[in-house]
Design a protein around this motif. Sequence first.
Motif, PDB file in Angstrom:
ATOM      1  N   GLY A 123       0.783  -1.228   0.000  1.00  0.00           N
ATOM      2  CA  GLY A 123       0.000   0.000   0.000  1.00  0.00           C
ATOM      3  C   GLY A 123       0.815   1.278   0.000  1.00  0.00           C
ATOM      4  N   ALA A 124       2.148   1.199  -0.045  1.00  0.00           N
ATOM      5  CA  ALA A 124       2.976   2.410  -0.068  1.00  0.00           C
ATOM      6  C   ALA A 124       2.711   3.193  -1.352  1.00  0.00           C
ATOM      7  CB  ALA A 124       4.453   2.037   0.031  1.00  0.00           C
ATOM      8  N   GLU A 125       2.864   4.525  -1.264  1.00  0.00           N
ATOM      9  CA  GLU A 125       2.653   5.396  -2.416  1.00  0.00           C
ATOM     10  C   GLU A 125       3.795   6.396  -2.526  1.00  0.00           C
ATOM     11  OE1 GLU A 125      -1.147   7.271  -1.894  1.00  0.00           O
ATOM     12  OE2 GLU A 125      -2.253   5.419  -2.291  1.00  0.00           O
ATOM     13  N   TRP A 126       4.117   6.790  -3.767  1.00  0.00           N
ATOM     14  CA  TRP A 126       5.175   7.754  -4.029  1.00  0.00           C
ATOM     15  C   TRP A 126       4.729   8.677  -5.157  1.00  0.00           C
ATOM     16  CZ3 TRP A 126       5.706   2.490  -4.016  1.00  0.00           C
ATOM     17  CH2 TRP A 126       6.426   1.923  -2.958  1.00  0.00           C
ATOM     18  N   ASN A 127       5.364   9.863  -5.235  1.00  0.00           N
ATOM     19  CA  ASN A 127       5.163  10.750  -6.369  1.00  0.00           C
ATOM     20  C   ASN A 127       6.375  11.653  -6.533  1.00  0.00           C
ATOM     21  OD1 ASN A 127       4.853  13.025  -4.627  1.00  0.00           O
ATOM     22  ND2 ASN A 127       2.735  12.425  -4.277  1.00  0.00           N
ATOM     23  N   GLY A 128       6.477  12.262  -7.725  1.00  0.00           N
ATOM     24  CA  GLY A 128       7.520  13.241  -8.006  1.00  0.00           C
ATOM     25  C   GLY A 128       8.914  12.798  -7.606  1.00  0.00           C
ATOM     26  N   ASP A 129       9.568  13.616  -6.758  1.00  0.00           N
ATOM     27  CA  ASP A 129      10.946  13.340  -6.348  1.00  0.00           C
ATOM     28  C   ASP A 129      11.068  12.084  -5.498  1.00  0.00           C
ATOM     29  OD1 ASP A 129      11.995  15.466  -7.724  1.00  0.00           O
ATOM     30  OD2 ASP A 129      11.874  16.852  -6.023  1.00  0.00           O
ATOM     31  N   ASP A 130       9.959  11.630  -4.916  1.00  0.00           N
ATOM     32  CA  ASP A 130      10.006  10.398  -4.129  1.00  0.00           C
ATOM     33  C   ASP A 130      10.259   9.168  -4.998  1.00  0.00           C
ATOM     34  OD1 ASP A 130       9.425  11.889  -1.887  1.00  0.00           O
ATOM     35  OD2 ASP A 130       7.275  11.467  -1.972  1.00  0.00           O
ATOM     36  N   LEU A 131      10.250   9.351  -6.331  1.00  0.00           N
ATOM     37  CA  LEU A 131      10.450   8.224  -7.235  1.00  0.00           C
ATOM     38  C   LEU A 131      11.903   8.062  -7.663  1.00  0.00           C
ATOM     39  CD1 LEU A 131       7.288   8.609  -9.470  1.00  0.00           C
ATOM     40  CD2 LEU A 131       7.790   6.725  -7.938  1.00  0.00           C
TER      41      LEU A 131
END
Length: 201
Positions: free
Chosen positions: A175-183
Amino acid sequence: MTLRDNIHQLINEHMTMADDGSFIKAPPLLAELRAAVTSDFAVGRGGSGGAGMMINSAADKLEREIKEQALAEHFEMTGNEYQGNPTTLLQAWAVAASSEWQAYLEPITFGWIEGIRALLVSKRPPWRPSIPCPSCGQRFYGPEREPCLAVHYWDDDTEAIAPPANWTANCDGCGAEWNGDDLKWLRAASNTPVADVARVS
């Protein structure tokens, strides 16, 4: 529509109705399908998670199925294997097929039109790289053993790949989520398939 109408849409520019009800000139559907195989909406094929060749496997599969079926139908009609270009074959069908074959080929060619249109307007599925999740370490989940990670890279508004800063990703396993620089872990894994993504994240 007649066989000739169907073939016209498959191999020639033709008029079609836009969303607003106006008529616009559209490229040949087979040309659009060919472009879709390696276009901006192509998704990485293969399980390495690396960059590699970009290909839309659904478009590639549909294109091969249409070609194989066209060649098989030609063999049924003539008893000869066709060696030329599928576009030329379809042009010959439009003018030379007997009325018995025209009635048989009409629904086949209409099915190709529907298949291509459905593929071109469908929402792009997420890219599923086969790399471990940086949060839980899983690569696959569920009874189907699907890759855990889903990378949402497509911008439906512009119908193009979104800038990487706008991508989002999630793990269906934890269920973890990432976006933008977190990728940044995804970029590291894509550039170096052996990278330890948990260390980069």
